[in-house]
Design a protein around this motif. Structure first.
Motif, PDB file in Angstrom:
ATOM      1  N   ALA A  92      14.679  63.600  46.230  1.00  0.00           N
ATOM      2  CA  ALA A  92      15.744  63.264  45.271  1.00  0.00           C
ATOM      3  C   ALA A  92      16.426  64.536  44.765  1.00  0.00           C
ATOM      4  O   ALA A  92      17.656  64.601  44.668  1.00  0.00           O
ATOM      5  CB  ALA A  92      15.170  62.473  44.102  1.00  0.00           C
ATOM      6  N   VAL A  93      15.618  65.550  44.448  1.00  0.00           N
ATOM      7  CA  VAL A  93      16.189  66.828  43.999  1.00  0.00           C
ATOM      8  C   VAL A  93      17.031  67.438  45.123  1.00  0.00           C
ATOM      9  O   VAL A  93      18.143  67.925  44.895  1.00  0.00           O
ATOM     10  CB  VAL A  93      15.080  67.804  43.555  1.00  0.00           C
ATOM     11  N   GLU A  94      16.514  67.386  46.359  1.00  0.00           N
ATOM     12  CA  GLU A  94      17.269  67.909  47.510  1.00  0.00           C
ATOM     13  C   GLU A  94      18.589  67.161  47.675  1.00  0.00           C
ATOM     14  O   GLU A  94      19.622  67.769  47.997  1.00  0.00           O
ATOM     15  CB  GLU A  94      16.437  67.783  48.793  1.00  0.00           C
ATOM     16  N   TYR A  95      18.548  65.838  47.471  1.00  0.00           N
ATOM     17  CA  TYR A  95      19.781  65.051  47.585  1.00  0.00           C
ATOM     18  C   TYR A  95      20.816  65.525  46.568  1.00  0.00           C
ATOM     19  O   TYR A  95      21.994  65.724  46.905  1.00  0.00           O
ATOM     20  CB  TYR A  95      19.502  63.560  47.376  1.00  0.00           C
ATOM     21  N   PHE A  96      20.396  65.708  45.325  1.00  0.00           N
ATOM     22  CA  PHE A  96      21.348  66.113  44.285  1.00  0.00           C
ATOM     23  C   PHE A  96      21.858  67.534  44.509  1.00  0.00           C
ATOM     24  O   PHE A  96      23.020  67.831  44.201  1.00  0.00           O
ATOM     25  CB  PHE A  96      20.727  65.956  42.894  1.00  0.00           C
ATOM     26  N   VAL A  97      21.022  68.400  45.060  1.00  0.00           N
ATOM     27  CA  VAL A  97      21.483  69.758  45.396  1.00  0.00           C
ATOM     28  C   VAL A  97      22.600  69.679  46.436  1.00  0.00           C
ATOM     29  O   VAL A  97      23.648  70.328  46.298  1.00  0.00           O
ATOM     30  CB  VAL A  97      20.310  70.623  45.914  1.00  0.00           C
ATOM     31  N   LYS A  98      22.391  68.865  47.478  1.00  0.00           N
ATOM     32  CA  LYS A  98      23.434  68.715  48.512  1.00  0.00           C
ATOM     33  C   LYS A  98      24.693  68.064  47.945  1.00  0.00           C
ATOM     34  O   LYS A  98      25.817  68.483  48.241  1.00  0.00           O
ATOM     35  CB  LYS A  98      22.911  67.884  49.686  1.00  0.00           C
ATOM     36  N   LEU A  99      24.511  67.026  47.126  1.00  0.00           N
ATOM     37  CA  LEU A  99      25.662  66.362  46.516  1.00  0.00           C
ATOM     38  C   LEU A  99      26.482  67.358  45.704  1.00  0.00           C
ATOM     39  O   LEU A  99      27.722  67.391  45.793  1.00  0.00           O
ATOM     40  CB  LEU A  99      25.182  65.212  45.622  1.00  0.00           C
ATOM     41  N   LEU A 100      25.805  68.186  44.926  1.00  0.00           N
ATOM     42  CA  LEU A 100      26.506  69.159  44.080  1.00  0.00           C
ATOM     43  C   LEU A 100      27.226  70.214  44.922  1.00  0.00           C
ATOM     44  O   LEU A 100      28.337  70.633  44.589  1.00  0.00           O
ATOM     45  CB  LEU A 100      25.523  69.818  43.118  1.00  0.00           C
ATOM     46  N   HIS A 142      30.209  73.384  35.555  1.00  0.00           N
ATOM     47  CA  HIS A 142      29.111  72.439  35.290  1.00  0.00           C
ATOM     48  C   HIS A 142      28.239  72.245  36.537  1.00  0.00           C
ATOM     49  O   HIS A 142      27.026  72.040  36.407  1.00  0.00           O
ATOM     50  CB  HIS A 142      29.676  71.102  34.819  1.00  0.00           C
ATOM     51  N   ILE A 143      28.845  72.308  37.735  1.00  0.00           N
ATOM     52  CA  ILE A 143      28.061  72.207  38.980  1.00  0.00           C
ATOM     53  C   ILE A 143      27.086  73.382  39.065  1.00  0.00           C
ATOM     54  O   ILE A 143      25.905  73.201  39.405  1.00  0.00           O
ATOM     55  CB  ILE A 143      28.996  72.179  40.208  1.00  0.00           C
ATOM     56  N   ALA A 144      27.568  74.588  38.748  1.00  0.00           N
ATOM     57  CA  ALA A 144      26.686  75.767  38.757  1.00  0.00           C
ATOM     58  C   ALA A 144      25.535  75.586  37.766  1.00  0.00           C
ATOM     59  O   ALA A 144      24.378  75.920  38.066  1.00  0.00           O
ATOM     60  CB  ALA A 144      27.497  77.016  38.413  1.00  0.00           C
ATOM     61  N   SER A 145      25.834  75.018  36.597  1.00  0.00           N
ATOM     62  CA  SER A 145      24.782  74.767  35.591  1.00  0.00           C
ATOM     63  C   SER A 145      23.791  73.726  36.095  1.00  0.00           C
ATOM     64  O   SER A 145      22.577  73.857  35.894  1.00  0.00           O
ATOM     65  CB  SER A 145      25.413  74.301  34.275  1.00  0.00           C
ATOM     66  N   CYS A 146      24.309  72.677  36.750  1.00  0.00           N
ATOM     67  CA  CYS A 146      23.427  71.635  37.320  1.00  0.00           C
ATOM     68  C   CYS A 146      22.446  72.233  38.319  1.00  0.00           C
ATOM     69  O   CYS A 146      21.250  71.910  38.306  1.00  0.00           O
ATOM     70  CB  CYS A 146      24.269  70.570  38.030  1.00  0.00           C
ATOM     71  N   LEU A 147      22.951  73.089  39.196  1.00  0.00           N
ATOM     72  CA  LEU A 147      22.091  73.691  40.227  1.00  0.00           C
ATOM     73  C   LEU A 147      21.027  74.582  39.588  1.00  0.00           C
ATOM     74  O   LEU A 147      19.876  74.607  40.041  1.00  0.00           O
ATOM     75  CB  LEU A 147      22.950  74.490  41.214  1.00  0.00           C
ATOM     76  N   THR A 148      21.404  75.291  38.529  1.00  0.00           N
ATOM     77  CA  THR A 148      20.434  76.127  37.805  1.00  0.00           C
ATOM     78  C   THR A 148      19.336  75.261  37.189  1.00  0.00           C
ATOM     79  O   THR A 148      18.143  75.594  37.275  1.00  0.00           O
ATOM     80  CB  THR A 148      21.146  76.927  36.696  1.00  0.00           C
ATOM     81  N   GLU A 149      19.737  74.148  36.569  1.00  0.00           N
ATOM     82  CA  GLU A 149      18.754  73.259  35.932  1.00  0.00           C
ATOM     83  C   GLU A 149      17.856  72.588  36.973  1.00  0.00           C
ATOM     84  O   GLU A 149      16.663  72.380  36.721  1.00  0.00           O
ATOM     85  CB  GLU A 149      19.459  72.200  35.090  1.00  0.00           C
ATOM     86  N   ILE A 174      13.888  72.490  37.127  1.00  0.00           N
ATOM     87  CA  ILE A 174      13.132  71.236  37.269  1.00  0.00           C
ATOM     88  C   ILE A 174      12.073  71.394  38.353  1.00  0.00           C
ATOM     89  O   ILE A 174      10.908  70.972  38.184  1.00  0.00           O
ATOM     90  CB  ILE A 174      14.087  70.066  37.584  1.00  0.00           C
ATOM     91  N   LEU A 175      12.443  71.999  39.473  1.00  0.00           N
ATOM     92  CA  LEU A 175      11.474  72.217  40.559  1.00  0.00           C
ATOM     93  C   LEU A 175      10.336  73.123  40.105  1.00  0.00           C
ATOM     94  O   LEU A 175       9.170  72.883  40.433  1.00  0.00           O
ATOM     95  CB  LEU A 175      12.182  72.830  41.773  1.00  0.00           C
ATOM     96  N   LYS A 176      10.681  74.171  39.351  1.00  0.00           N
ATOM     97  CA  LYS A 176       9.648  75.111  38.886  1.00  0.00           C
ATOM     98  C   LYS A 176       8.692  74.463  37.895  1.00  0.00           C
ATOM     99  O   LYS A 176       7.540  74.889  37.766  1.00  0.00           O
ATOM    100  CB  LYS A 176      10.314  76.327  38.231  1.00  0.00           C
ATOM    101  N   SER A 177       9.176  73.427  37.172  1.00  0.00           N
ATOM    102  CA  SER A 177       8.323  72.787  36.164  1.00  0.00           C
ATOM    103  C   SER A 177       7.193  71.964  36.769  1.00  0.00           C
ATOM    104  O   SER A 177       6.260  71.572  36.076  1.00  0.00           O
ATOM    105  CB  SER A 177       9.169  71.884  35.260  1.00  0.00           C
ATOM    106  N   ALA A 178       7.278  71.703  38.075  1.00  0.00           N
ATOM    107  CA  ALA A 178       6.280  70.843  38.724  1.00  0.00           C
ATOM    108  C   ALA A 178       4.873  71.425  38.625  1.00  0.00           C
ATOM    109  O   ALA A 178       3.902  70.696  38.371  1.00  0.00           O
ATOM    110  CB  ALA A 178       6.662  70.615  40.185  1.00  0.00           C
ATOM    111  N   ASP A 179       4.747  72.742  38.811  1.00  0.00           N
ATOM    112  CA  ASP A 179       3.418  73.372  38.764  1.00  0.00           C
ATOM    113  C   ASP A 179       2.772  73.184  37.395  1.00  0.00           C
ATOM    114  O   ASP A 179       1.572  72.885  37.290  1.00  0.00           O
ATOM    115  CB  ASP A 179       3.530  74.867  39.086  1.00  0.00           C
ATOM    116  N   PHE A 180       3.565  73.370  36.348  1.00  0.00           N
ATOM    117  CA  PHE A 180       3.035  73.180  34.991  1.00  0.00           C
ATOM    118  C   PHE A 180       2.593  71.734  34.777  1.00  0.00           C
ATOM    119  O   PHE A 180       1.496  71.476  34.264  1.00  0.00           O
ATOM    120  CB  PHE A 180       4.098  73.565  33.956  1.00  0.00           C
ATOM    121  N   LEU A 181       3.426  70.779  35.190  1.00  0.00           N
ATOM    122  CA  LEU A 181       3.131  69.366  34.933  1.00  0.00           C
ATOM    123  C   LEU A 181       1.898  68.897  35.697  1.00  0.00           C
ATOM    124  O   LEU A 181       1.184  68.002  35.246  1.00  0.00           O
ATOM    125  CB  LEU A 181       4.341  68.501  35.313  1.00  0.00           C
TER     126      LEU A 181
END
Length: 729
Positions: A342-350, A273-280, A284-291
């Motif tokens: 926040a995304v960087e924090y969760f990447v490190k936490l994971l 699940h950690i590997a899946s979280c990091l993939t998602e 999420i980061l890639k979606s920023a350009d579209f948004l």
């Protein structure tokens, strides 16, 4: 004094007060306090305050400064209650009648909640971060909005799971606001079904994404499928942006659930699940350009400081709404982390959680302690450290399966058969088991808390050693012959006494080096610190060598060899690599202490007394806890002065401790070829030794003869052994 404040936020400039947002009751009445406050202000000089007869210094620490935004939780805010905020349209359902804007705003809420969650993990209060979301405070209102409702439910369930982990680990004293829920709606009916609700919404959006792809390939669409929003060109982008956010929440909740399973049974599942979280998170980061590109409006300010991927301000949040619930102290000024941080924090936490999950649950205490110390080098945050502690200590056992007496038995190199001996019921051995358990818990706290606890903890280890020694002597008297080795109880006592001494000096060593990590030592204090570190390392090396000799003897007896070959005798005479590793530390500590002492004695600029406290007072401040526990014995300020007063450049030139350290590091590296952590440490030690050896030669050659010589210290190669830098000014 009235039960409640008696003014309705009268403006300080004398304007008439607004109508009370909170109605008066039978016991309270609203009145304009502005004239009273203005009269008081006119009559007070700087530094004066109004107080009652019973007011004292303790009360002053809790006093509130009226109209100060950081102190007065009753100061004018946008809304005085959740109901008022909702009535004024602060959290509309639906968010917008335009379905495209509604979807974008929902994504903004998701992103801001992620930023709030990261800020909460960093130590801010739950009330002013995650629960600044009005939708979370009235979750039942979101039921018609399936997407927002499912996301808010999983957020609430995640917060509850995190609070539970940190509370169970009891490491939250360091961030004392973390587990305070202030009566917030953290426990909701049906939260156990949050995953099924989220899965249903995820499936709907997945079908919609497949439909978008089918449209592009001119395949038939399912007739019962409604688009998320009205703009077909944006449909696929919105579906992808929503799916990665929903899936991240789902997998993160699974991570927390799996890691809480007893005896580490869920660690493998957690890693998936950690590997899946990091993939998602990548998605999420890639979606920023579209948004950012799907709307013509541009956002004001730096996009990197925004709390949403789109850059727009989220709807439905008010940080001041819960300010009265924040704590029995004034509300803190909170800056929510940016969305990127926040995304960087969760990447490190994971990544930190993945390190925990990948640990092999080694029952050897030495390996475990090294793992925890290595893990702490990455400076993990509270949530990761709490999970580590809960994994290590469950139901009073290591990993919830190994009794601590059995763990100590193995660490003390005792035969396997003794781990179930009745001696473990002895009060002193029970206390020793508690000390080992508490040591693991302390090592999972942050560096500052850890050092403070370890310093006080040393006395407990010293006391338990004395108790065990007294019990041993009362039971067996002085040992005079080796024939008594057959006595199992006596053997247990002997081994464990030696192991307790070794462990005590390891704790003292850890206590001293944490001071470097926390930057507690000034350059002028390095001499005494390295000198004390040298004294502790000498004892630690001695006890480690003895323990390894005992362990070797046991292995030899177990093998029942009749005659030793010359090769075996030669192998036995060698110093074990682990002892040589510590000797490398000893050489560096002694070399640095003597070099610093010579610099202080011969170059006046290095001998500049502090205007605040003497060298003796500094010695006491840094080592008082060690001195109380008599660690090591016969080490004191007079012995420090005696050892360093006569250090000179001429004596340094005669013996180069750094060359010894360099030689040992080179020789012992081959013994740790399968241990990457120690190999990396030896390379660092070798670099420090090499640089310092050259620096010492330069200092000894020029020394006091060259007044332009500048000597400084930096930690560029090693975290606690300084590299000496010599320059001409």
């Amino acid at each position: 004094m009235a039960d409640k404040p008696v003014y309705e936020e009268a403006s300080i400039d004398g304007q008439p007060p607004k109508l009370a947002s909170i109605p008066a009751s039978d016991t309270t009445v609203w009145a304009d306090a502005s004239p009273l406050l203005q009269a008081a202000c006119a009559g007070l000089r700087d530094g004066e305050l109004i107080h009652g007869d019973n007011f004292n210094l303790f009360a002053a620490m809790s006093a509130l400064e009226i109209m100060d935004p950081k102190m007065d939780s009753g100061i004018v805010c946008t809304y005085y209650s959740i109901d008022e905020a909702i009535e004024n349209g602060a959290a509309p359902i639906p968010i917008s009648l335009d379905s495209t804007i509604d979807v974008r705003c929902t994504i903004d809420i998701m992103d801001h909640l992620l930023a709030c969650e990261a800020a909460w993990h960093k130590g801010h209060s739950l009330a002013q971060t995650v629960f600044s979301c009005i939708y979370l405070l009235r979750l039942d209102r979101t039921a018609p909005h399936a997407l927002l409702h499912s996301y808010c439910r999983i957020i609430r369930a995640t917060c509850k799971a995190v609070v539970s982990v940190v509370s169970d680990a009891r490491t939250h004293e360091e961030e004392d606001l973390f587990t305070m829920t202030y009566g917030l709606p953290l426990n909701g009916d049906g939260d156990d079904k949050c995953l099924s609700i989220l899965n249903a919404v995820e499936e709907t959006i997945s079908r919609q994404l497949r439909a978008c792809k089918a449209t592009s390939s001119k395949r038939r669409l399912p007739e019962d499928l409604e688009p998320l929003q009205s703009n077909p060109n944006l449909e696929e982008g919105f579906c992808k942006a929503l799916l990665c956010r929903l899936r991240f929440r789902k997998h993160f909740f699974h991570v927390l659930s799996c890691m809480k399973r007893p005896q580490g049974r869920g660690l493998e599942s957690a890693r998936k699940h950690i590997a899946s979280c990091l993939t998602e998170l990548e998605s999420i980061l890639k979606s920023a350009d579209f948004l950012r590109s799907c709307f013509d409006e541009s956002c004001e300010g730096d996009i990197d400081d925004k709390t949403t991927a789109s850059g727009f301000e989220p709807i439905g949040f008010d940080a001041m709404l819960n300010s009265r619930l924040s704590a029995p102290t004034p509300p803190r000024a909170i800056k929510i982390l940016s969305w990127k941080k926040a995304v960087e924090y969760f990447v490190k936490l994971l990544h930190d959680l993945d390190v925990i999950c990948s640990y092999s649950l080694d029952p050897h205490l030495e390996s475990l302690l090294r793992f925890v110390v290595q893990f702490q080098k990455s400076q993990p945050d509270l949530v990761a450290r709490s999970h580590l502690q809960l994994l290590l200590v469950q139901d009073g056992k290591l990993y919830g399966r190994d009794p601590f007496f059995a763990v100590i038995n193995k660490a003390a190199a005792l035969p396997e058969a003794t781990k179930n001996h009745d001696i473990q019921k002895n009060e002193s051995f029970l206390q020793l088991g508690m000390l080992v358990m508490n040591l693991l818990k302390i090592l999972c706290t942050n560096a500052a808390w850890q050092r403070r606890k370890l310093g006080k903890f040393l006395q407990d280890w010293r006391v338990i050693y004395v108790q065990l020694e007294l019990a041993f002597r009362n039971e067996y008297g002085e040992v005079s012959s080796s024939s008594n080795d057959e006595n199992t109880c006596m053997k247990i006592f002997q081994h464990i006494l030696l192991w307790v001494e070794e462990q005590t000096y390891w704790i003292a060593f850890r206590f001293l080096i944490l001071g470097f990590e926390l930057e507690l030592y000034s350059t002028g204090e390095y001499c005494m610190v390295y000198w004390y570190l040298y004294a502790v390392l000498i004892k630690l090396t001695e006890k480690t060598h003895l323990m390894m000799a005992v362990s070797h003897d046991n292995a030899k007896r177990k093998g029942k060899k009749k005659k030793d070959s010359p090769k075996d005798l030669a192998r036995e005479s060698r110093i074990p690599p682990a002892v040589l590793f510590l000797q490398c530390y000893i050489c560096l500590a002694e070399g640095l202490s003597m070099m610093l002492a010579a610099l202080r004695n011969e170059i006046p600029v290095f001998h500049s007394p502090s205007p605040f406290n003497t060298e003796h007072e500094k010695f006491v401040q840094h080592f008082e806890l060690l001195q109380r526990a008599c660690i090591p014995d016969h080490v004191s300020y007079p012995s420090y002065k005696e050892s360093t007063t006569h250090a000179r450049f001429s004596t340094l030139a005669m013996y180069n401790y750094f060359k010894d350290a360099q030689r040992i590091a080179k020789e012992v590296k081959s013994s740790f070829s399968n241990d990457p952590e120690r190999l990396a440490e030896l390379r660092k030690l070798e670099q420090v030794a090499e640089h310092n050896s050259v620096a010492q030669n330069v200092i000894c050659r020029l020394g006091a003869l060259d007044p332009s010589l500048k000597v400084s210290f930096e930690f560029s190669h090693h975290p606690f052994f300084a590299t000496v830098v010599v320059k001409r000014s």
